[in-house]
Design an enzyme around this catalytic site. Sequence first.
Site, PDB file in Angstrom:
ATOM      1  N   ASP A  30       0.857  -1.187   0.000  1.00  0.00           N
ATOM      2  CA  ASP A  30       0.000   0.000   0.000  1.00  0.00           C
ATOM      3  C   ASP A  30       0.895   1.240   0.000  1.00  0.00           C
ATOM      4  O   ASP A  30       2.119   1.122   0.050  1.00  0.00           O
ATOM      5  CB  ASP A  30      -0.920   0.016   1.224  1.00  0.00           C
ATOM      6  CG  ASP A  30      -0.161  -0.258   2.508  1.00  0.00           C
ATOM      7  OD1 ASP A  30       1.041   0.098   2.600  1.00  0.00           O
ATOM      8  OD2 ASP A  30      -0.753  -0.828   3.438  1.00  0.00           O
ATOM      9  N   ASP A  32       1.543   5.083   1.773  1.00  0.00           N
ATOM     10  CA  ASP A  32       1.241   6.024   2.846  1.00  0.00           C
ATOM     11  C   ASP A  32       1.601   7.414   2.358  1.00  0.00           C
ATOM     12  O   ASP A  32       2.515   7.588   1.550  1.00  0.00           O
ATOM     13  CB  ASP A  32       2.060   5.681   4.092  1.00  0.00           C
ATOM     14  CG  ASP A  32       1.756   4.265   4.589  1.00  0.00           C
ATOM     15  OD1 ASP A  32       0.590   3.990   4.904  1.00  0.00           O
ATOM     16  OD2 ASP A  32       2.683   3.444   4.620  1.00  0.00           O
ATOM     17  N   ASP A 106      11.164   5.019  11.589  1.00  0.00           N
ATOM     18  CA  ASP A 106      11.981   3.987  12.225  1.00  0.00           C
ATOM     19  C   ASP A 106      13.290   3.711  11.478  1.00  0.00           C
ATOM     20  O   ASP A 106      14.377   3.917  12.015  1.00  0.00           O
ATOM     21  CB  ASP A 106      11.168   2.709  12.486  1.00  0.00           C
ATOM     22  CG  ASP A 106      10.327   2.239  11.304  1.00  0.00           C
ATOM     23  OD1 ASP A 106      10.435   2.837  10.214  1.00  0.00           O
ATOM     24  OD2 ASP A 106       9.569   1.261  11.473  1.00  0.00           O
TER      25      ASP A 106
HETATM   26  P1  ATP Z   1       4.581  -2.627   5.298  1.00  0.00           P
HETATM   27  O1  ATP Z   1       3.429  -1.747   4.905  1.00  0.00           O
HETATM   28  O2  ATP Z   1       5.234  -3.344   4.211  1.00  0.00           O
HETATM   29  O3  ATP Z   1       4.235  -3.489   6.469  1.00  0.00           O
HETATM   30  P2  ATP Z   1       5.661  -0.151   6.201  1.00  0.00           P
HETATM   31  O4  ATP Z   1       7.072   0.252   6.469  1.00  0.00           O
HETATM   32  O5  ATP Z   1       4.893   0.617   5.177  1.00  0.00           O
HETATM   33  O6  ATP Z   1       5.737  -1.688   5.862  1.00  0.00           O
HETATM   34  P3  ATP Z   1       3.613   0.678   7.998  1.00  0.00           P
HETATM   35  O7  ATP Z   1       3.215   0.086   9.309  1.00  0.00           O
HETATM   36  O8  ATP Z   1       2.653   0.728   6.871  1.00  0.00           O
HETATM   37  O9  ATP Z   1       4.904  -0.140   7.566  1.00  0.00           O
HETATM   38  O10 ATP Z   1       4.164   2.121   8.322  1.00  0.00           O
HETATM   39  C1  ATP Z   1       4.350   3.118   7.341  1.00  0.00           C
HETATM   40  C2  ATP Z   1       5.552   3.973   7.689  1.00  0.00           C
HETATM   41  O11 ATP Z   1       5.343   4.612   8.951  1.00  0.00           O
HETATM   42  C3  ATP Z   1       6.858   3.214   7.849  1.00  0.00           C
HETATM   43  O12 ATP Z   1       7.487   2.993   6.630  1.00  0.00           O
HETATM   44  C4  ATP Z   1       7.641   4.135   8.748  1.00  0.00           C
HETATM   45  O13 ATP Z   1       8.163   5.229   8.017  1.00  0.00           O
HETATM   46  C5  ATP Z   1       6.564   4.681   9.666  1.00  0.00           C
HETATM   47  N1  ATP Z   1       6.436   3.834  10.879  1.00  0.00           N
HETATM   48  C6  ATP Z   1       5.616   2.767  11.059  1.00  0.00           C
HETATM   49  N2  ATP Z   1       5.751   2.244  12.277  1.00  0.00           N
HETATM   50  C7  ATP Z   1       6.670   2.984  12.908  1.00  0.00           C
HETATM   51  C8  ATP Z   1       7.250   2.953  14.214  1.00  0.00           C
HETATM   52  N3  ATP Z   1       6.889   2.025  15.109  1.00  0.00           N
HETATM   53  N4  ATP Z   1       8.168   3.900  14.517  1.00  0.00           N
HETATM   54  C9  ATP Z   1       8.518   4.840  13.610  1.00  0.00           C
HETATM   55  N5  ATP Z   1       8.032   4.923  12.377  1.00  0.00           N
HETATM   56  C10 ATP Z   1       7.110   4.007  12.025  1.00  0.00           C
HETATM   57 MG    MG Z   2       2.767   0.438   4.675  1.00  0.00          MG
END
Ligand code: ATP
Ligand code: MG
Length: 406
Positions: A30, A32, A106
């Site tokens: 997806d 963001d 993160d």
């Molecule tokens: P995926 O969607 O593949 O699981 P993602 O990295 O997009 O991985 P999400 O949970 O969708 O994970 O989070 C979107 C973004 O928000 C991350 O890429 C990161 O930049 C930020 N993020 C998410 N969780 C955290 C956290 N616990 N601490 C800091 N930043 C975070």
């Molecule tokens: Mg994501």
Amino acid sequence: MLDTLQEAGFEAYVVGGGVRDLLTGLKPKDFDVATDARPEQIRRLFRSCRLVGRRFMIAHVRFGHETVEVTTFRGPISDTHERDATGRILSDNVYGTLEDDAFRRDFTVNALYYDARSGIIVDYVGGLEDLRNRTLRLIGEPESRYREDAVRMLRAVRIGNKLHFRLDPACIEPMQRLAPLLREIPPARLFDEILKLLLNPDAVENFRALHWLHLWQALFPEVDAALEREPERTRAFIERALAGAAERLHQGLPVSPAFLFAALLWVPVQARARDLAERQGHPLFVALQQATEELMTRQALRIAMPKRFSVPAREIWQLQPRFEQRRGGRPQRFLAHPRFRAAYDFLLLRHRSGESLQESVDWWTAAQQGVPSPMADSASPVVHGQRRRRRRRSRRGAHPGPEPQS
Ligand code: ATP
Ligand code: MG
């Protein structure tokens, strides 16, 4: 989406996993969006927009069939952030600039901002270089980043395996020491994270890494004890279950968290039940019931499994002794049980993981086909109960068989 925000005079970027996955050649799950518009301002711009989240407010904007998460740039961490005694951040609604926001994310590869207008990727944290070197690196000082939010340790494992990146050694070093911080995370959030790790094509690698990095014991202490006591058997059982679920996902089949959790906790539950049966002389099914209650109660302190999963998981266990009862009308009643198929698949998993259940498996496999089994100790396994069975079948939930059954 980005246009709407930009035409209203706001900054808007695609950020996070979507950008990271595209740049590494993976299919993004997806996208963001990050913006300087405040949640209320985002809401006014989009008709189907919901504001969610307590710790940090996020706007969910429906866009065609998809929901895009739109977050307002977070401000820098300061003393005004509410924290608990371990340093965990409890409330986080201070806004900032794009640059502030980048340093709050993160991993460096998760902090790349794509500006669709110019086609430029904004990188304040060295994410592009880490992407080139295939390294997953925390932004900032690892220990304090984990203290702010211990779930980042679990994200490191999941994202590292997904990308096949190496984890920066500085990210690994504090893990064993800080793993107990996972106990402070709300059990419902941990449940979500565990599902992301284990209902995943990389589930086996994720399990191995969690164990190796000493995170597993903070999540599943009873399973960890079983891994100490009976390493081979426990590991084989869990890995077979995870591989089976991953295979089903690969085939586009549904996988039930209930079956998965039943499998994760089976070895300790069974060991405890045997122990209770031996020491207190209870029949095995009574001992199993007591062991189930104990294990589920203790596990719930760490990970909150919603009732719709914990109830069927218990049932899968409770039904196992019924495979031993093959006389009279019992098999017919069991075959008609709404959870029969899940219990049977669990029996197969046990058998394939080294419990010697060949006779049982043969008998029940034949019983389901309605043919007398050569091993049958009652004449024909299926005589009555057909109508009831048909009526109930539609209520059976999806579950991951250890291997697909035709
Ligand atoms: P995926 O969607 O593949 O699981 P993602 O990295 O997009 O991985 P999400 O949970 O969708 O994970 O989070 C979107 C973004 O928000 C991350 O890429 C990161 O930049 C930020 N993020 C998410 N969780 C955290 C956290 N616990 N601490 C800091 N930043 C975070
Ligand atoms: Mg994501």
